[in-house]
Each structure stands twice: as C-alpha cells, then as structure tokens.
Design a protein around this motif. Sequence first.
Motif, mmCIF file in Angstrom:
data_model
loop_
_atom_site.group_PDB
_atom_site.id
_atom_site.type_symbol
_atom_site.label_atom_id
_atom_site.label_comp_id
_atom_site.label_asym_id
_atom_site.label_seq_id
_atom_site.Cartn_x
_atom_site.Cartn_y
_atom_site.Cartn_z
ATOM 1 N N SER A 144 38.818 34.224 44.846
ATOM 2 C CA SER A 144 40.030 34.801 44.714
ATOM 3 C C SER A 144 40.099 36.306 45.289
ATOM 4 O O SER A 144 41.322 36.611 45.973
ATOM 5 C CB SER A 144 40.529 35.051 43.393
ATOM 6 N N GLN B 69 46.814 31.227 41.672
ATOM 7 C CA GLN B 69 46.133 30.655 40.351
ATOM 8 C C GLN B 69 47.184 30.474 39.113
ATOM 9 O O GLN B 69 47.152 29.295 38.377
ATOM 10 C CB GLN B 69 44.776 31.047 39.946
ATOM 11 N N ASP C 288 45.134 29.305 45.680
ATOM 12 C CA ASP C 288 44.167 29.551 44.806
ATOM 13 C C ASP C 288 44.476 28.686 43.818
ATOM 14 O O ASP C 288 44.907 28.931 42.655
ATOM 15 C CB ASP C 288 44.186 31.108 44.464
ATOM 16 N N GLU C 289 43.627 27.637 43.857
ATOM 17 C CA GLU C 289 43.411 26.432 43.015
ATOM 18 C C GLU C 289 44.827 26.026 42.433
ATOM 19 O O GLU C 289 45.145 26.140 41.089
ATOM 20 C CB GLU C 289 42.757 27.180 41.651
HETATM 21 MG MG LIG Z 1 39.430 32.888 41.557
#
Ligand SMILES: [Mg+2]
Lengths: 228, 228, 376, 376, 234
Positions: free
Chosen positions: D39, D84, D158-159
């Motif tokens: 991240s 995220q 990010d995910e």
């Molecule tokens: Mg992360």
Amino acid sequence: MTPLELQALWLSLQVAATATALTLPVALLLALALARGRWPGKALLEAAVNLPLVLPPVVIGYALLLGFGRQGPLGRWLHEWLGVSFVFSFRGAVLAAAVMALPLMVRAVRQALEAVDRGLEDAARTLGASRLDAFASVTLPLAAPGLLSGAVLGFAASLGEFGATITFVSNVPGQTQTLPLAIYSALQSADGEAAALRLVACSVLLALAALALAQWSHRRVAGWLGQR
Amino acid sequence: MTPLELQALWLSLQVAATATALTLPVALLLALALARGRWPGKALLEAAVNLPLVLPPVVIGYALLLGFGRQGPLGRWLHEWLGVSFVFSFRGAVLAAAVMALPLMVRAVRQALEAVDRGLEDAARTLGASRLDAFASVTLPLAAPGLLSGAVLGFAASLGEFGATITFVSNVPGQTQTLPLAIYSALQSADGEAAALRLVACSVLLALAALALAQWSHRRVAGWLGQR
Amino acid sequence: MSLLIDVSVARGDTGVTARIDVPPQGITALIGRSGAGKSTLLQAAAGLLRPVTGRVAIDGSTLFDAASGTDLAPGARRLGVVFQDGRLFPHRDVRANLLYGAKRAPASAAGPALDEVVALLGLAPLLARRPHQLSGGERQRVALGRALLGKPRALLMDEPLASLDPPRRQELLGYLAALPARLNLPILYVTHQMDEVMRLADRVVLLADGRVAAEGPALELLSDLTLGPLVGRFEAGSVLAGSVAEQLGDWQLTTVMVAGQRVTVPQVAAAPGAAVRLRIRARDVALQREVLASSASNQLAGTVLRVIEREAPYAAVELALGPGGAPGERLWALVTQRSVQALAVAPGQPMVASFKAVAVEGRAAAVHTETESSSS
Amino acid sequence: MSLLIDVSVARGDTGVTARIDVPPQGITALIGRSGAGKSTLLQAAAGLLRPVTGRVAIDGSTLFDAASGTDLAPGARRLGVVFQDGRLFPHRDVRANLLYGAKRAPASAAGPALDEVVALLGLAPLLARRPHQLSGGERQRVALGRALLGKPRALLMDEPLASLDPPRRQELLGYLAALPARLNLPILYVTHQMDEVMRLADRVVLLADGRVAAEGPALELLSDLTLGPLVGRFEAGSVLAGSVAEQLGDWQLTTVMVAGQRVTVPQVAAAPGAAVRLRIRARDVALQREVLASSASNQLAGTVLRVIEREAPYAAVELALGPGGAPGERLWALVTQRSVQALAVAPGQPMVASFKAVAVEGRAAAVHTETESSSS
Amino acid sequence: ADDEVVVFAAASLTDVLQAIARQGGFTGVRFSFASSSTLARQIEQGATAQIFVSADEPWMDAVGKAGRLLPGTRRDWVGNRLALVAPGSAEPTAPPETAEAVSRLLRAALATPDSRIATGDPAHVPVGKYAQAALGTLGLWAEAGPRLARADNVRSALAFVERGEAPLGITYRTDALASRKVQVVALFPADSHPPIRYPAALLTGAGPAAHRFYEHLFGAEAGALLKAAGFSAP
Ligand SMILES: [Mg+2]
Ligand SMILES: Nc1ncnc2c1ncn2[C@@H]1O[C@H](COP(=O)(O)OP(=O)(O)OP(=O)(O)O)[C@@H](O)[C@H]1O
Ligand SMILES: Nc1ncnc2c1ncn2[C@@H]1O[C@H](COP(=O)(O)OP(=O)(O)OP(=O)(O)O)[C@@H](O)[C@H]1O
Ligand code: MOO
Ligand SMILES: [Mg+2]
C-alpha cells in the motif's frame, strides 16, 4: 416592547447576522491555515485569533478604538481611502461582534475540518481534483454540520457581545444599541428591571431559536450524511 | 508591576485554574448527556448551558447576584446550611468564571467525544466492559486531546471574564479583582494607560503560555495515539 | 453451551430475520452475499444492535428476549467478537489491547494464556507497538488474539481473515481449526471465503436477502452443488466421513476408511479408529471406468446418483461410495459434459472417482460426531 | 504508456525501496505479506505519500522526480486508485460518487461510460443510495466503478476485491481480466489472493520487507515453486503458453496446442491459431507412467526436470513438456513423496501429467506476447 | 485585620479616592470601583462593604431603602461641575460658563453631519443624566439628544473625545482636568442642571476603621486633594 426596544432587537439581529456571515469565510481560511499549514508564525496567528477570548471585551473594544478610530492607523487609512468609518456606526458594531466571535468560530470550524477523514480528500485528488477542488467538494460539505454549529456559535456570541461594542462604538440607539447594550442600560437604571427582564427574555428566545434551528439542520445534514 | 497588580495576576491564575478544574467534570457530564442521551428536556438543558454565551456577561453576573446573593434563594440556603457564601469572595469569582466558561467547554468536550469512533466502545463492551468502563477506558483517553483543548479554552475564557465577575462579586483587590477587573480599574483612572497596558501584556502572555502548553501536549498526546 | 440467535433486526428499509443455532462445539459458518445481513445478525447477537423482536440465548440462559424485555449488556453477554475492521484501541499498545478483555473476564473462566496466543499469532515482535504502527494484517491478528483472551462463552467472528496474506492466513486457519477442540464453545464465523468454510465449518448457514436460504451440517450443505450460484462453482465440494485406518508416519500420510474403501491423505493427527472428516473439492475429482496407476492414488469405487448439467462445459456428478449413499459417503465430481458423454456417465452406472492425496483436507472429527447427528 | 515507480519511501522506522515497471498493457500484480509495503508503494505512485527519493513516471513523462524537484499533484497524475477501504464520499449518492472523477477527467480521454460500468458492476439498484446505506461489498464495487470512470492513465488497485463475496468476486474478476484489452493502460494490482494473481496478472512483483524479493512475467514467477512459502503452497502452479487448435463449440471447450500436445480447456474466446495462456495449479496435476482413460482428459507427456521434496508429505515435480523446456512449456505437479517413490519419479524420467479440463483457466494472450518477451 | 475597610465607590472617583487613602496612610482600605448601580445592587445583596460613595443620589437612596445605611451617616461629600470638553492639550484657562458659549460650541459641532457628542448614557450613567438635564434647560435636547454617543462610564466617554472620534464631550470638570488629551472649552452654567453631588455613607457593619476613614474623607487633607482635582464643595 417599546419601539426603542424593538429597534434594539432588530439591530441585534442585523449585527449578529452580518458579523456571522462576514466572519465565517475568514474563520474558514484561518482554520484551514491553522489546521493544515506548517509555517513560521503560525503560533503567533493562532494566539492573535484567540486574544478576544482571553482579554476582557472592554480591552478589545479599546484596542479597536485605537486601531480603527479616525486617529488609528487602520481607521485613518480606511477613512481616507474608502471613506469608511467605524466608530459610532453599525459597521463598528459588526466589527466588534465579528472580532469577539472569531476565535469561537475558528475553533469550531477547525474541529469540523479535522473531523473529516483526510483519506476522502486523497481519494478525490486521485480522481483529478485539485487540492482546492477536493477540499470544496468533499471536506467542506462533510464539515458542513460543524461549520453550521460554528456559525450558530458565532451568531450567539455576537448576539451577546457587550463590552467591546460599547467601548468601541458606544451606545447609539438605532446604530449601535444592540440588545445587550439596551439590557445593560435598563439594568443599570434603578427602575429598569422590568425592561431588562423583557429584553433578556427576548435575547434568550432569539438564542434558543438559533440553537434549535442549528440543531434541526445539523440533524438533517448529519442524517443525510449517515452520521449518527 | 505593583504588588496590587501581581496580586491580581495571581488571583486570576487561581480563579481560572479552579474554575477550569471544577468545570471540566461538569462539562464532561453535560456533554455526555447532550451527546448521547435522548430524553425530554434535553433541548432545555442545552439552552440553559448556552445562555452565558448569548447574554451579556453583566446579565449573567446579575442573575448570579440575585440567585447566589445572601438574599437570593440559593445563596441564602447555602449560607444557612453550609455557611458558604459566594458573593464578593474568591468562591464567587470562581463561580462566575465557571458559568461563563461552561458553554465553551461543553461544546469542546462534546465535539471531542463525538469524534471518537463508537465502534471502539462497542468492541470494548463485547470484551466485558460495562458502558461506563468502556467509556472511561476507551473513549475518554481517546478524547483526551479534545478535552485538553476544551480545558484550555475554558481556562482562557476564565482568564478574560469581566462582566459577570464585576457584577457578581464586585472589584475588591486581593479577593475578587482579577486581571480583567484590574485592567478596568486602570482604564478608569486618568493616567492608568501604562498600568492597563502592562496588565494587558500580562494577560496576553499568560494566555499564550496556556495555548502553547495546550498545543504542545495536544501534539504529544495525538502523536502518541497515532493521529496526525 | 449452545448459542441461539432467533431475531428480527431492522436495517434501513430492509431487515434481517433469521434463526441460527450455533451448536456448543464446532464452528458454524455464516455465509452469503455481501449485504445479506451477516454482520447485522452478528451485531444483534453481541448486543450491539437491538433486534425488533426475538431471542438470543446461550446454553438456555437468555441474553435477549423481546417478549420478557430481557436485554443483557454486551459486556455481560461474554461473547467474544472479532470485527471485520479490527477496532483495536489506538491509545493502547498491542499488549494492553490483548489484555483488555482478559482483565475483565472472570478469573475462573477457561481460555488461552497470553503467551500461548502471542506465540500462535506471531505477535511477539508487535507487543510494544501501537495499532497505528501495524499493517492491516497485523492489526487483525491482534484483534483475534484480543477476543480469544477475553475468555468468551461463544466466539463471533466477522471475516477475521479478510485482510491477511495467504501464508499467514493458512497459519491462522490452522489455529482456528484447532479452536473448537480447545475451547469447547459455540463459534459463529462469518466469511466470504469458501476455503475457510471448507476448512473450518461444521455447520453452515447460508443467508440471502436477510433470510436463511439454506442451513445444515457442512457435510451436507457444502456437498449440495445446487447451491453453486450462491457459494461459487469452483469452491463446491464434498465432505466425506471416515475413520483412521493407519498412520504412514514416514510419508506424513494417513489412510482413512471411507465407506469401506481406503483413502490416503496428508497426515491427520488422530489415532487409528478415530473419526475424521475429509474435504474434497468437486473440481479435484476425476472420473474413470476403472482403477488406474497414477499419482492420483485415491481411487474410490461408487455408483452415479445424479448428473447435473446446468452450465456448459461443466457437469456435476454425484457418486454414492457406499451402498446406502449416506451423507458423508457421497462424492461430487466436477467434469466436462464431454467427459460425461465419453465415459457414458449416467445414474446407476458404477464409476471410479480419483483424486490426489494432496487435494484432500483432513481433520479429526471425533468430538463433533454426536453433536452433528443430534442437531441435524 | 508505461508506469515506472522507482522510489524510496519512509514509513515509520522502516521504509520501502523498490523499482517497479508496470508495462503499458496487462496487469502487474504486487504481492507480498501484510506489512510488506504494498500500500505504501501504491500511495507513493499516486502522489499521496512523498518519497524520500526516486522517480515516478508514466510513458516517460515524469510525475515525481526527487532529483529535479518535480512533484505533480495527485489530481494532475491521472492515476485511478481503488483503495482497500473504499473511501466513498459519504455526502454524495452512488451516482455522484461514480461521476466524481468522470466530471474532472479531460473529455477527450478514453474510458468506459457510466451505463457500461453500472451494468457491469451491478450498480443499477444502488445509484440513488448513499454510501452508508451500502454493505461493505457494495461499497467496494462503487469505488471500483468510480476509479474506472475517472478515465485514468493507469490504474492502481489496493485489494479491491478483498471484501466481495465469491460469486460477485468471480464476476468482477471477469471484468478486471477484460480491462487490459479494453483500456490499454498500465494496471498495478495489489492483492493477497493468489487466485486473483493467477487469473489477472501478466507480471508479478513480490515485495518482502520493503524490497522487491522477486519479479518477472507471471508465467515464470508463478511457476517458481521455490517461492512457495511466500505465495502459499496450494496456490502455486504453472502457466503454459499455447495456441488455439480447435473450438469445440458444442461442448463449450477449446483445444489448445502446448509444446506440440493437445490440451482441452473450458472455452477460451479466441480464434484458431491465437496465442493463449493456461494456468494450472500444481495441486491439480497428477503424475502417471502412461496415458490412461479418465475424465482427466488432459494427459501431457514430459520429462522430469527436478523434484523438490521440501516439506513432507509434499513433493513438487517439474516437467518439461517440450524438448527445450522453455518457459510456458514447463509444468509443476504437487504430489506426495510416496507417489514420487511409487512411480520412481526422478530427473530425466519421462512421465505423463494429467489434469482435468475444468482445472484449467485459459485466456487469450495475443496482445501481450510481445510485451512480455520485450520486458523479460 | 481590624483596620480593614472595604469602600465601594463610583468608578469616576478612582484616582482621587486612592490618592486620599494613600496620603492619609490608610493601608487597610480597599476600594471596589465600579459603576454606582452595580455597587448599590451588591450592597443590597449583602456585600460586606463598609462605606459607599455614590456618583448620584438615587442609588444611595436605593441602598438606604434596603436598610444598609448607618442612620445619620449619609452626607454629600463633594460636588462637581459639568464641562464641555474638546480634544486638545492647551493649558487650562478660565473657560466660559455661559449658556450662550455652550450652545454655540454645541451647535457648531452638531453642524457637521455624523458628528457626535460623547457623554455617559443618560439612562443610567450619572454624568449622562446631568448632561440630559442641562441640555434640556438650554433647549438643546431635541438637537443634541439623538446625536449623543452614550458611553457606559465617564472614562469611556472621555476616550472618544481624546481619540478625536467626537468633537465634543460632556463630562465632569474633574475628568477633563485629569486627562492630558482634552481641554475644557466651556462649563455648563451651574443652574442648568441639578447640583452634582457625590453622597457618601457608612454602611451597616462598619467598624472603627471605617469610621476613621469616613471622617478622613471630610477632613482638610482630603479637601486639599479634592480641590486640586477640581472638585467643589457639595
Ligand atoms: Mg495494504
Ligand atoms: N448502518 C446501517 N444502516 C442501514 N442499513 C445498513 C447499515 N449497515 C448495513 N446496512 C444494510 O443492511 C443490509 C445488511 O448489511 P450487513 O452489513 O449485515 O451485510 P453483510 O452480509 O455483513 O455484508 P458484507 O459481506 O458486505 O459485510 C445491507 O443491505 C446493507 O445495505
Ligand atoms: N501511517 C503509517 N505510519 C507509519 N508506519 C506505517 C503506517 N502505515 C503502515 N506502516 C508500516 O509500514 C509498513 C508497510 O505498510 P503497508 O500498509 O504499505 O503494508 P501492506 O503491504 O499494504 O500490508 P497489508 O497487506 O496488510 O495491507 C508496515 O510495516 C506498517 O507497519
Ligand atoms: O463612575 Mo460612574 O457611576 O460611571 O459616574
Ligand atoms: Mg459484513
């Protein structure tokens, strides 16, 4: 209520509303500078903004008189170049109320700004927004309830301002005699208690109305944002 | 500075510190009741707390005089049963400062409490904490920076309180003559400007020191919590 | 102790109405699409959301009952909760976070010790840190440890592994799988990840649109390929029940008897004769007419029960391994429709199912057998 | 356009120092344990974290350069970011969230239309809602749509799927997989989930402790079973390169030539002769001495290259399918060590690898072949 | 201590009373200076003051009605003159004391639009009340009344003149003399308003020290200081 009292009420409303409206953007800028910036002299500015909170209002009024009077450096300049004078005028009453309300408003606005998740602004910026755009389109509306509450606080404080006003612009019925000045006047007279009570009740009702309005709209805005 | 001025400074510090210390827990309770509770009369309490903000301080002072004077209902009762009297005493100066600072402190404390994620309290409660325990062990420490800033605000406001104090407890050097009252007295004398300026400078320095201290510790606490 | 959640919770315009029995042993997985109401139910059980009506009880003792007005505070319920978002206390270091619940739990209650949890979740290097110095995954590990140390009467977990990396997730899965045997308390486990369900769940409750759409022993529910659209085609599989035949210590393998046939799986820690559970994904199972020599060393004979050809090119084939075709003796295979034709797969047809030892997840199941039979 | 991230970012006591080239086409997966710095790197690229030193550039135009003092504002970088945690704007409804970036993007830029994104992510029923009325999964879908509608020059995720349920995840995976072909921009994709890497990634960068531990075409990196501990044993697999031989429309199957041998896989949308990519997990591959009749219809002859027996009971066996054993023609099988002995698996030994058609994920790879060969 | 005396006195007496106490060596005397009305109310509410010096009579009357005066001790202490002051620092000369002079100066000042005459608020500040009466007598109230800048005490009114905000102010002669930034341009005829008197009285609870200071106020030493400050006999 007597016509003079009604006049004081109306004038108070005008002064408080004008002072609040003029102070809010200033408070916003100051709050931003204080909350976000890192620059030399920041502590000084912060102190200056907070002075009206710490000093007796009479001193602030006196300082305003020194600064914005016809002989004062700022006052002379404004008078010569813009033909604007403050002492004994509505304008001066607004200035006094604004200066006294400023620290409260800056504080409220700052807290409101700091409560907004900076991550949202980051997200906005990755979506093409400039810092200003992101602030205006994301942080500002999200801080709206806080701004509103700051504005009401400022309005309320303006409604109650007495010491700085009377020292700076004295008590000119119709121009600078706001409710607090009228109340003071009545209170200091031996037989003025009835009038004072009437005016106090009037002030209280006004303030309650402002608070209620603020709460109602705060709740609406908060509900709208999904905050509890 | 003259001994009388030093006395005023020292008295101001004592009054402001005592008022702040006594008001903070009250402000906390009120802020909690206002932020969390839902009960009838809440709007009224909120209005009452905010009155000192809206009314001229002189009115508050007068109301205190009427209520807590020896002839006043509360004052008589307190005097007869507890032997405590407020008028014209240090105690009264503290009361005036506390009442005037209360709305500011309640507001600051409330905002600090509301900024803490309620989810954390939920988590604490699932871990066996009672509502009170969860509040005391999670929300309170997390709100600490806000409480601190509220306390400094209250302290600063107490330092500057003039109208309610002079009206309620008069202007007796060494007993009730705080810095603002000393400034007023200096301004009343024809050649008092030098003294007034000295006292104002003193007030400003004091307030700056408080603000700086608050900022420093705020930053420490915030850093410690991982907030920016 | 058994946890009953039988409530109706309002949520926005919609609501969640469900009855979930979380049996005293083993893990009950609560699955369903995002927005189905899983977190809502969990919060209602924990006492964080007040149901409109219904009842929450543990081991017969009522935690919430709309009828009688009972509504225990969350702290008095002693249900450990692991939240989706961690919710660590930012002002306390990791150690203090871990001990928060432990300090408030009755000393007499059973539960793991700090050291144990620290070792297990790899928290030792983090103990002195504060939550803001942790990455998302580290945070979640601490949250898990904190709940465990609170000595809860039941454990409610809301996607606790959602932010962990695969190796760490495997590690934690192992620990979680061991929990029921150690703690002997109801565990409700909300997840999106089928591998977690496969690995952990004894019972599964499938929530859809705020209602229970299906529920039952994991054995049956996970084997129900008709639930495919809800659980995901590739994750669906079978759960076989068997007993340990032999430990092949040298190979780190275990052979298990299932419906009278021998299956080889990666080592399961259980004594010969112990009941075990085997999970095999349908996509890992191949079909053939006869036993062949391959590293797919597990070849089980069975009879085709049904063939479902819903979505080309896939076909789901269910085999009965034993004569009765009891639950725990049925195996799904996911093959192509072309293979179905090529091998002439049809109901009643005898068939050999083959799968590799490495494709099987085995676990001791001794403790739970009675429970399951009594609750299903 | 190609995105270069070559920076050193301070983070607490530690820091992240890495150089990542995100090629103009295809998806580059950034993987690594939680806390590895994924991240952090992504935020540095987006302009949200200021690197201590280094350079970020897209298509040669510098976005950040510590040396020259260049530091474009995030808004001027035009990199789409999916966080995220969603980060939807709470005061705007879903539609306004979606259009936020769209309104600020240059009208001339290419990108999907609102309707398209709404349909794809199933957002139609949500358009008038506010973020607080969405579940976690719904929120993330909106965040994804919002970034796509901002017409970015590169996409940083990010995910993004971390909180989606499996069916919806599959859906989104499909859309994401199609993105490179549609958008023709660098995509950096942070994930923990190996199935996402398998499905989406053309290149993989493995981050460990703030450094690049391994990197390369997905083809090679994912086939490197020695990275097992970092990526997870069961997710490791091989990527085979081949070309479409025949479309079996009736069966929804496609046959593909790999190293001169025929492989059957679920339908891949590509014309005969087109280059395709096949991903097969090592755990899905069985080994045998000869070709057998089974629904495991893919049986490829090869020669054992090496046998790795690191952790009992598992053994990883690598086969060369063609004579050269070039990347894209090597296949890993994860079997038990007992099978290795039983089948006498040893380097140089000819062997048949079998796996089911349903175990293969195939995708058209035509566009990327040159890119990959030029960048590796 | 026994010689502790608390004196509540009108704020406009700040300088002279402090000088008198200092000169007389009354170290135990403490003053609380505020507006007469504030002080009177506090005395009514039981303030432990022992002497009250008011700037006007009605507030002393109020204290009497509340029963706080020691019977027979109320006396007029000093008198004062109402002065028309203007910004400036010229040496004091003998200003005109005629109605015509006052009227002329006031009319001249009022001729400038927006200009204001600074004085105390006639509603409650004693100097304002006297100003109102005097302006009435001179027939100037209709013109000047609406043009007053009503300050809440004499010092504030004086400040407006000192700063040149108001071309003229109506204050006591004593205030004008004390300020170096204003000059007295005229005195109001003494008969244009009720006599300006500062009544003083001992309050209930006054001890010997209070009596002593009270007597001192009426003594020759104090008289000399009062005269120097511009006060007249009552
Ligand atoms: Mg992360
Ligand atoms: N605070 C809230 N107020 C109103 N509605 C909500 C709130 N939180 C969630 N919802 C709605 O309630 C329903 C159930 O949400 P819930 O969070 O329980 O779903 P979930 O199954 O946990 O989803 P996910 O898998 O995404 O976490 C959803 O339709 C959601 O939109
Ligand atoms: N705000 C912060 N301040 C200081 N250190 C941080 C901060 N955020 C993260 N870190 C640290 O920086 C390192 C990298 O964190 P980062 O969030 O980039 O990891 P990640 O690879 O994205 O992890 P995850 O998979 O859990 O999201 C970690 O060691 C973490 O503890
Ligand atoms: O000091 Mo006074 O009571 O304002 O004339
Ligand atoms: Mg949820």
